[in-house]
Motif scaffolding. Sequence first.
Motif, PDB file in Angstrom:
ATOM      1  N   GLY A  50      43.070  45.106  47.688  1.00  0.00           N
ATOM      2  CA  GLY A  50      41.767  45.471  48.240  1.00  0.00           C
ATOM      3  C   GLY A  50      40.773  44.339  48.027  1.00  0.00           C
ATOM      4  O   GLY A  50      41.097  43.308  47.431  1.00  0.00           O
ATOM      5  N   PHE A  51      39.543  44.530  48.499  1.00  0.00           N
ATOM      6  CA  PHE A  51      38.506  43.503  48.384  1.00  0.00           C
ATOM      7  C   PHE A  51      38.144  43.253  46.930  1.00  0.00           C
ATOM      8  O   PHE A  51      38.003  44.177  46.145  1.00  0.00           O
ATOM      9  N   THR A  52      38.016  41.955  46.606  1.00  0.00           N
ATOM     10  CA  THR A  52      37.619  41.620  45.240  1.00  0.00           C
ATOM     11  C   THR A  52      36.990  40.223  45.197  1.00  0.00           C
ATOM     12  O   THR A  52      37.246  39.403  46.072  1.00  0.00           O
ATOM     13  N   LEU A  53      36.169  39.997  44.199  1.00  0.00           N
ATOM     14  CA  LEU A  53      35.614  38.650  43.978  1.00  0.00           C
ATOM     15  C   LEU A  53      36.344  37.973  42.830  1.00  0.00           C
ATOM     16  O   LEU A  53      35.989  36.895  42.391  1.00  0.00           O
ATOM     17  N   GLU A  54      37.389  38.678  42.359  1.00  0.00           N
ATOM     18  CA  GLU A  54      38.114  38.248  41.169  1.00  0.00           C
ATOM     19  C   GLU A  54      38.653  36.817  41.306  1.00  0.00           C
ATOM     20  O   GLU A  54      38.619  36.049  40.348  1.00  0.00           O
ATOM     21  N   ASN A  55      39.125  36.460  42.537  1.00  0.00           N
ATOM     22  CA  ASN A  55      39.704  35.121  42.734  1.00  0.00           C
ATOM     23  C   ASN A  55      38.685  34.026  42.445  1.00  0.00           C
ATOM     24  O   ASN A  55      39.012  32.994  41.874  1.00  0.00           O
ATOM     25  N   TYR A  56      37.454  34.280  42.860  1.00  0.00           N
ATOM     26  CA  TYR A  56      36.406  33.295  42.602  1.00  0.00           C
ATOM     27  C   TYR A  56      35.928  33.391  41.163  1.00  0.00           C
ATOM     28  O   TYR A  56      35.643  32.391  40.519  1.00  0.00           O
ATOM     29  N   GLY A  57      35.867  34.640  40.653  1.00  0.00           N
ATOM     30  CA  GLY A  57      35.462  34.857  39.260  1.00  0.00           C
ATOM     31  C   GLY A  57      36.404  34.139  38.326  1.00  0.00           C
ATOM     32  O   GLY A  57      35.983  33.479  37.375  1.00  0.00           O
ATOM     33  N   GLY A  58      37.725  34.234  38.616  1.00  0.00           N
ATOM     34  CA  GLY A  58      38.736  33.610  37.777  1.00  0.00           C
ATOM     35  C   GLY A  58      38.502  32.115  37.634  1.00  0.00           C
ATOM     36  O   GLY A  58      38.675  31.541  36.552  1.00  0.00           O
ATOM     37  N   PHE A  59      38.041  31.500  38.695  1.00  0.00           N
ATOM     38  CA  PHE A  59      37.801  30.065  38.694  1.00  0.00           C
ATOM     39  C   PHE A  59      36.771  29.675  37.648  1.00  0.00           C
ATOM     40  O   PHE A  59      36.937  28.703  36.917  1.00  0.00           O
ATOM     41  N   PHE A  60      35.707  30.495  37.576  1.00  0.00           N
ATOM     42  CA  PHE A  60      34.636  30.128  36.643  1.00  0.00           C
ATOM     43  C   PHE A  60      34.948  30.555  35.226  1.00  0.00           C
ATOM     44  O   PHE A  60      34.470  29.952  34.273  1.00  0.00           O
ATOM     45  N   LYS A  61      35.786  31.595  35.066  1.00  0.00           N
ATOM     46  CA  LYS A  61      36.106  32.065  33.724  1.00  0.00           C
ATOM     47  C   LYS A  61      37.078  31.127  33.021  1.00  0.00           C
ATOM     48  O   LYS A  61      36.994  30.929  31.821  1.00  0.00           O
ATOM     49  N   GLU A  62      37.981  30.569  33.781  1.00  0.00           N
ATOM     50  CA  GLU A  62      39.047  29.755  33.181  1.00  0.00           C
ATOM     51  C   GLU A  62      38.634  28.283  33.166  1.00  0.00           C
ATOM     52  O   GLU A  62      38.594  27.637  34.199  1.00  0.00           O
ATOM     53  N   PRO A  63      38.346  27.714  31.978  1.00  0.00           N
ATOM     54  CA  PRO A  63      37.832  26.335  31.932  1.00  0.00           C
ATOM     55  C   PRO A  63      38.783  25.340  32.602  1.00  0.00           C
ATOM     56  O   PRO A  63      38.342  24.400  33.240  1.00  0.00           O
ATOM     57  N   ILE A  64      40.100  25.556  32.455  1.00  0.00           N
ATOM     58  CA  ILE A  64      41.029  24.579  33.029  1.00  0.00           C
ATOM     59  C   ILE A  64      40.804  24.399  34.519  1.00  0.00           C
ATOM     60  O   ILE A  64      40.902  23.301  35.048  1.00  0.00           O
ATOM     61  N   TYR A  65      40.418  25.505  35.179  1.00  0.00           N
ATOM     62  CA  TYR A  65      40.211  25.418  36.631  1.00  0.00           C
ATOM     63  C   TYR A  65      38.984  24.586  36.968  1.00  0.00           C
ATOM     64  O   TYR A  65      39.047  23.624  37.712  1.00  0.00           O
ATOM     65  N   TRP A  66      37.835  24.993  36.437  1.00  0.00           N
ATOM     66  CA  TRP A  66      36.637  24.253  36.873  1.00  0.00           C
ATOM     67  C   TRP A  66      36.557  22.862  36.267  1.00  0.00           C
ATOM     68  O   TRP A  66      35.958  21.950  36.807  1.00  0.00           O
ATOM     69  N   ARG A  67      37.246  22.670  35.154  1.00  0.00           N
ATOM     70  CA  ARG A  67      37.293  21.298  34.633  1.00  0.00           C
ATOM     71  C   ARG A  67      38.087  20.399  35.565  1.00  0.00           C
ATOM     72  O   ARG A  67      37.682  19.276  35.876  1.00  0.00           O
ATOM     73  N   THR A  68      39.240  20.875  36.015  1.00  0.00           N
ATOM     74  CA  THR A  68      40.039  20.104  36.967  1.00  0.00           C
ATOM     75  C   THR A  68      39.229  19.836  38.228  1.00  0.00           C
ATOM     76  O   THR A  68      39.238  18.741  38.785  1.00  0.00           O
TER      77      THR A  68
END
Lengths: 289, 370
Positions: A50-68
């Motif tokens: 279903g609809f979620t913002l989780e995919n984008y939320g995950g990006f900001f929660k996980e440092p490895i993602y936004w650091r990369t």
Amino acid sequence: MKRSSKLKVRWGFIIFFTPVFLWLMLLIVLPHIELLRMSFIGTDFYGKSGFTLENYGGFFKEPIYWRTFARTAIYSILVTFIVLVIALPVAFYITKLAKPKAQGFFTVLLLIPFWVSELIRIYGWIILLRESGVINFVLLKLHLIKQPYEMLYHDATMIMGLVYTSMLFMVVPIMGVMESLDNALIEAAYDLGAKKLAIWRKIIIPYCTPGIMSGSIIVFMLVLGSYLTPKLMGGKNALWFTEQIYNQIIIYFNWNQGAAFGFLLLLMSSIIIFIALKLTKQEFTKVIK
Amino acid sequence: MKIALSVKNVSKYFGDFKAVDNVSFDVEDGKFFSILGPSGSGKTTLLRMIAGFYEPSSGKIEIRGEDMAGVEPNKRPVNLVFQNLALFPMMNVFENIAFGLKRRGERGKIVKDKVEAMLERVGLPGFGNRKIGQLSGGQKQRVAIARALVLEPSVLLLDEPLGALDAKLREHMKVELKKLQLKVGTTFVYITHDQSEAMVMSDYVAVMHAGRFEQLDTPQNLYNRPASSFVAQFVGNNNKFTVKVIKDERGNFYAATDYGLKLKLEGKFDIEQDNTYEMYIRPESIIINPHDDLDKLNIIEVDVKAILFDGGNSRILVVPKGTDNEIVVMLPQNRKYDYLRPSDALKIGWYPSVSVCFKGIGERAYEEIK
Ligand SMILES: Nc1ncnc2c1ncn2[C@@H]1O[C@H](COP(=O)(O)OP(=O)(O)O)[C@@H](O)[C@H]1O
Ligand SMILES: [Mg+2]
């Protein structure tokens, strides 16, 4: 009579426009709408999607993602800048100083690396730089070093590889503009008391800005979206953002997360290019000419 | 008078080709000095050596007594107005003129005042914000000159700056440029292939041909006393006769044409080895239908071939009876000869003192003077 001629004109328009329209819709717009839709879909604990913002939320929660993400952006800008600094004198030399015969030769030299695939190009560097590679071998034989030194898998090596791979795409558009630069402008500046640096800053670079911007946009996007070079030459524990997308889609089968990452990358490159154009007071339509 | 620019025995080779051949001259402070020559005679090369873009192959260039050998163009107290102007298209008029001042480290109000005063001088007040592309040919011209003059150079060098303008505007700019030079008092070294530009504006003119100076003189002397066949042809209009000079028993010299004319000459001539000469007579020195009693005149009978009407500059084309050697004759301004028609018979005459002769067959400055 009049109606039929009008009709003819319309037919011409339709025949010309249909392939363009199809290409735009099927290969550009449609996939992106699909990606955008997917990026907002998540599967909950019970396997229901279903609809979620989780995919984008995950990006900001996980440092490895936004650091990369940040690392990729900063390095891409850095690579673009280094390429520009090297390309300007190279383009100047080829268009203004080299003899006409030599000009063709230098242009071919620039093109040669692109006759082979990216993989082979990188493999060339690997043969040179690896622990058992040519450079280490020579240095050891000359007794300049005692231990072979691993030159691959550093950020610096990766940057060098990216610079090498994208040089042509900066040099060619700059050469295009520089060719039309009247030598008398440079001489006039020199005559009016300008030193070398002032001639570059006040005459050559402002004149070449359209070429510089189009080259920079191409190089920046190319570097941002490159995959092989950072993967094969870059540091082991420092990822490029395209690898993150690859991992999400191919390794974790998480298309939704991958789609969100893809969109973030697109958004970032658009914003950076927009800011760069605004800062240099260039118009997009002029730059891509 | 102080010498602003001194060129001493300067030559310039490109490979084996001698573009400038042992040229020497001095220009006094505040003078308008022109170098006049056909295209390819080495004018630009000479000017570029003075500006510092080429090193002379030999010889010496001094500006206000200082040797310029090895001094870069950006360190020389001269500025150059380029043949194609070379205004900076990415800057507006103000920025173009301020460019040199800023390179000297001048800033702010001083620059603004100087640029505005300069724009006023060249007749473009308030044009500072204009883009270069928005200017007309004549306005670009003035901006290019302003950009160099604002630096107060010891010598301003101009490379055919009026070349790109149309004829009417060129006439106008000639006078403007002369007035500007008188006003600012800067030494101008001006090169051109247009003899009228050089004559109108200059205090001194050097006629250049194949890398050498043929004559360096005032415009009046160039016109009235050309030093070579080339100068006689290149400066103003002239009728050319190829003649043999002969001497009669009383010691008077005559010029004989191969179609049987015997024309009186003034002065002495060397006819020992070779008596072939070229004789020149200006169209305005020829008198139409002179009185027969004027026995000192050379009088010949001619037929009118064509009327070349050009307002106050109208001429007729005549041929000596029975030949087709054309002679151009200026018509007087009073329209006295308006009745003349082609194939009318006519007498023309001139005083021996107005003809000038040069030994041998000189080169042709033009295909043929018509
Ligand atoms: N950089 C150069 N290399 C070789 N030959 C040149 C160069 N510049 C000028 N020349 C030659 O020198 C001669 C004089 O040129 P130039 O000074 O430009 O003449 P002008 O300005 O009187 O028309 C010409 O024959 C030209 O071809
Ligand atoms: Mg020239």
